[in-house]
Design a protein around this motif. Structure first.
Motif, mmCIF file in Angstrom:
data_model
loop_
_atom_site.group_PDB
_atom_site.id
_atom_site.type_symbol
_atom_site.label_atom_id
_atom_site.label_comp_id
_atom_site.label_asym_id
_atom_site.label_seq_id
_atom_site.Cartn_x
_atom_site.Cartn_y
_atom_site.Cartn_z
ATOM 1 N N GLU A 24 40.069 52.714 27.068
ATOM 2 C CA GLU A 24 39.672 53.983 27.679
ATOM 3 C C GLU A 24 38.628 53.788 28.783
ATOM 4 O OE1 GLU A 24 39.795 57.853 28.587
ATOM 5 O OE2 GLU A 24 41.137 56.913 27.143
ATOM 6 N N ILE A 25 37.607 52.985 28.513
ATOM 7 C CA ILE A 25 36.554 52.787 29.523
ATOM 8 C C ILE A 25 37.118 52.061 30.744
ATOM 9 C CG2 ILE A 25 35.602 50.608 28.570
ATOM 10 C CD1 ILE A 25 33.430 53.322 30.172
ATOM 11 N N LEU A 26 38.002 51.079 30.532
ATOM 12 C CA LEU A 26 38.573 50.352 31.666
ATOM 13 C C LEU A 26 39.476 51.257 32.502
ATOM 14 C CD1 LEU A 26 39.347 46.868 30.050
ATOM 15 C CD2 LEU A 26 37.550 47.386 31.730
ATOM 16 N N SER A 27 40.264 52.090 31.836
ATOM 17 C CA SER A 27 41.121 53.033 32.569
ATOM 18 C C SER A 27 40.276 54.002 33.381
ATOM 19 C CB SER A 27 42.006 53.829 31.598
ATOM 20 O OG SER A 27 42.987 52.995 31.029
ATOM 21 N N ASP A 28 39.266 54.552 32.744
ATOM 22 C CA ASP A 28 38.394 55.501 33.441
ATOM 23 C C ASP A 28 37.708 54.821 34.627
ATOM 24 O OD1 ASP A 28 36.939 58.209 33.407
ATOM 25 O OD2 ASP A 28 35.290 56.774 33.447
ATOM 26 N N HIS A 29 37.260 53.603 34.417
ATOM 27 C CA HIS A 29 36.586 52.867 35.483
ATOM 28 C C HIS A 29 37.539 52.622 36.657
ATOM 29 C CE1 HIS A 29 34.586 48.883 36.896
ATOM 30 N NE2 HIS A 29 34.560 49.818 37.813
ATOM 31 N N ALA A 30 38.771 52.228 36.352
ATOM 32 C CA ALA A 30 39.757 51.982 37.420
ATOM 33 C C ALA A 30 39.919 53.237 38.286
ATOM 34 C CB ALA A 30 41.103 51.585 36.814
ATOM 35 N N PHE A 81 39.425 48.347 41.964
ATOM 36 C CA PHE A 81 40.497 48.965 41.162
ATOM 37 C C PHE A 81 41.453 47.870 40.678
ATOM 38 C CE2 PHE A 81 44.609 50.792 40.405
ATOM 39 C CZ PHE A 81 44.408 52.090 39.973
ATOM 40 N N GLN A 82 41.832 46.991 41.609
ATOM 41 C CA GLN A 82 42.763 45.904 41.274
ATOM 42 C C GLN A 82 42.151 44.956 40.235
ATOM 43 O OE1 GLN A 82 43.915 43.379 44.574
ATOM 44 N NE2 GLN A 82 45.869 42.921 43.612
ATOM 45 N N MET A 83 40.865 44.646 40.390
ATOM 46 C CA MET A 83 40.194 43.767 39.432
ATOM 47 C C MET A 83 40.206 44.372 38.022
ATOM 48 S SD MET A 83 37.076 42.755 41.975
ATOM 49 C CE MET A 83 35.948 41.914 40.898
ATOM 50 N N VAL A 84 39.905 45.668 37.946
ATOM 51 C CA VAL A 84 39.896 46.339 36.636
ATOM 52 C C VAL A 84 41.318 46.364 36.073
ATOM 53 C CG1 VAL A 84 39.326 48.439 35.366
ATOM 54 C CG2 VAL A 84 37.900 47.759 37.279
ATOM 55 N N HIS A 85 42.284 46.660 36.942
ATOM 56 C CA HIS A 85 43.685 46.716 36.490
ATOM 57 C C HIS A 85 44.142 45.343 35.984
ATOM 58 C CE1 HIS A 85 48.165 47.474 37.138
ATOM 59 N NE2 HIS A 85 47.780 48.240 36.151
ATOM 60 N N ASN A 86 43.693 44.290 36.648
ATOM 61 C CA ASN A 86 44.040 42.933 36.199
ATOM 62 C C ASN A 86 43.481 42.649 34.802
ATOM 63 O OD1 ASN A 86 45.481 42.352 38.503
ATOM 64 N ND2 ASN A 86 43.812 41.266 39.522
ATOM 65 N N ILE A 87 42.252 43.108 34.542
ATOM 66 C CA ILE A 87 41.661 42.921 33.204
ATOM 67 C C ILE A 87 42.480 43.696 32.168
ATOM 68 C CG2 ILE A 87 39.641 43.424 31.745
ATOM 69 C CD1 ILE A 87 37.876 42.892 34.227
ATOM 70 N N ILE A 88 42.864 44.925 32.531
ATOM 71 C CA ILE A 88 43.674 45.763 31.630
ATOM 72 C C ILE A 88 44.979 45.035 31.276
ATOM 73 C CG2 ILE A 88 45.059 47.904 31.540
ATOM 74 C CD1 ILE A 88 42.744 49.240 33.173
ATOM 75 N N GLU A 104 31.583 39.145 26.504
ATOM 76 C CA GLU A 104 30.936 38.346 27.562
ATOM 77 C C GLU A 104 31.633 38.451 28.906
ATOM 78 O OE1 GLU A 104 29.965 34.313 26.502
ATOM 79 O OE2 GLU A 104 29.089 34.964 24.594
ATOM 80 N N GLU A 105 32.961 38.497 28.897
ATOM 81 C CA GLU A 105 33.717 38.627 30.152
ATOM 82 C C GLU A 105 33.350 39.936 30.859
ATOM 83 O OE1 GLU A 105 38.323 38.590 31.857
ATOM 84 O OE2 GLU A 105 37.919 39.484 29.891
ATOM 85 N N LEU A 106 33.297 41.022 30.098
ATOM 86 C CA LEU A 106 32.975 42.324 30.692
ATOM 87 C C LEU A 106 31.504 42.392 31.111
ATOM 88 C CD1 LEU A 106 35.035 44.852 28.519
ATOM 89 C CD2 LEU A 106 35.578 43.932 30.781
ATOM 90 N N ALA A 107 30.625 41.753 30.368
ATOM 91 C CA ALA A 107 29.203 41.726 30.742
ATOM 92 C C ALA A 107 29.036 41.076 32.110
ATOM 93 C CB ALA A 107 28.384 40.981 29.688
ATOM 94 N N ARG A 108 29.732 39.955 32.311
ATOM 95 C CA ARG A 108 29.684 39.261 33.611
ATOM 96 C C ARG A 108 30.288 40.117 34.709
ATOM 97 N NH1 ARG A 108 31.267 34.826 30.921
ATOM 98 N NH2 ARG A 108 33.436 35.138 31.521
#
Length: 197
Positions: free
Chosen positions: A24-30, A68-75, A138-142
């Motif tokens: 949810e947070i990643l989608s909202d962030h994207a 947006f693309q970076m967040v989508h890649n993590i998703i 840790e990945e998201l913190a970075r």
């Protein structure tokens, strides 16, 4: 609070809510990044006479779409799905304030749009900082630490243009009023797994 002079810091416990629903947070962030890019394009459309502004907004729009693309890649990497875009009530309240505060002059409209944009960048950046310092992942913190730096630069860009082209308007006084208004509404947020929620 020193960060962008925001008056009310985010309660770090907000991250506990976020961690229960990373999708949810990643989608909202994207979607926040996509809307920021759209906002930059709108600014170009209605202020095309300022070549320096157009140049900087083009760069900003590209950067926001890269985010947006970076967040989508993590998703995608995590096997999650990008949820449908939904209304950002916090931004909606800021937009209402911007509309009410615009005296109808072109300069006033310009300054209000710049300060509206700066306010969103400032709070987003503050939220990214809280995430980067408190999330266990840790990945998201970075990731959020890196994003925080570019969002801070965006905030500065908007404030700088408000000062540059806001002839006849006391931009510093107006920014203090925006900070006061934001403080009056942000207390209602920080309870959902969204960047501003």
């Amino acid at each position: 609070m020193s960060t962008f002079r925001l008056q009310l810091p985010t309660d770090p416990r907000w991250v506990n809510i976020v961690e229960k629903n990373i999708e949810e947070i990643l989608s909202d962030h994207a979607w926040c990044e996509q809307k920021a890019a759209s906002n930059a394009i709108t600014i170009i459309t209605i202020n095309s006479e300022y070549p320096d502004l157009v140049t900087d907004m083009l760069e900003l729009a590209k950067e926001e779409m890269e985010h947006f693309q970076m967040v989508h890649n993590i998703i995608k990497k995590r096997g999650l799905k990008l949820a449908r875009e939904r209304k950002d009530e916090y931004v909606g309240e800021l937009a209402q304030y911007m509309k009410k505060s615009n005296t109808g002059s072109r300069v006033s409209g310009f300054v209000e749009r710049m300060l509206f944009s700066a306010m969103i960048e400032a709070r987003s950046c503050e939220r990214f900082k809280v995430l980067s310092e408190n999330i266990q992942d840790e990945e998201l913190a970075r990731f959020y630490r890196e994003l925080m730096e570019s969002e801070a630069a965006h905030y500065t860009t908007f404030i700088t243009y408000a000062r540059k082209y806001g002839q006849g308007i006391d931009v510093e006084k107006r920014w203090r009023e925006w900070l006061d208004f934001e403080a009056s509404i942000i207390a209602n947020y920080g309870k959902k797994e969204s960047i501003h929620g």
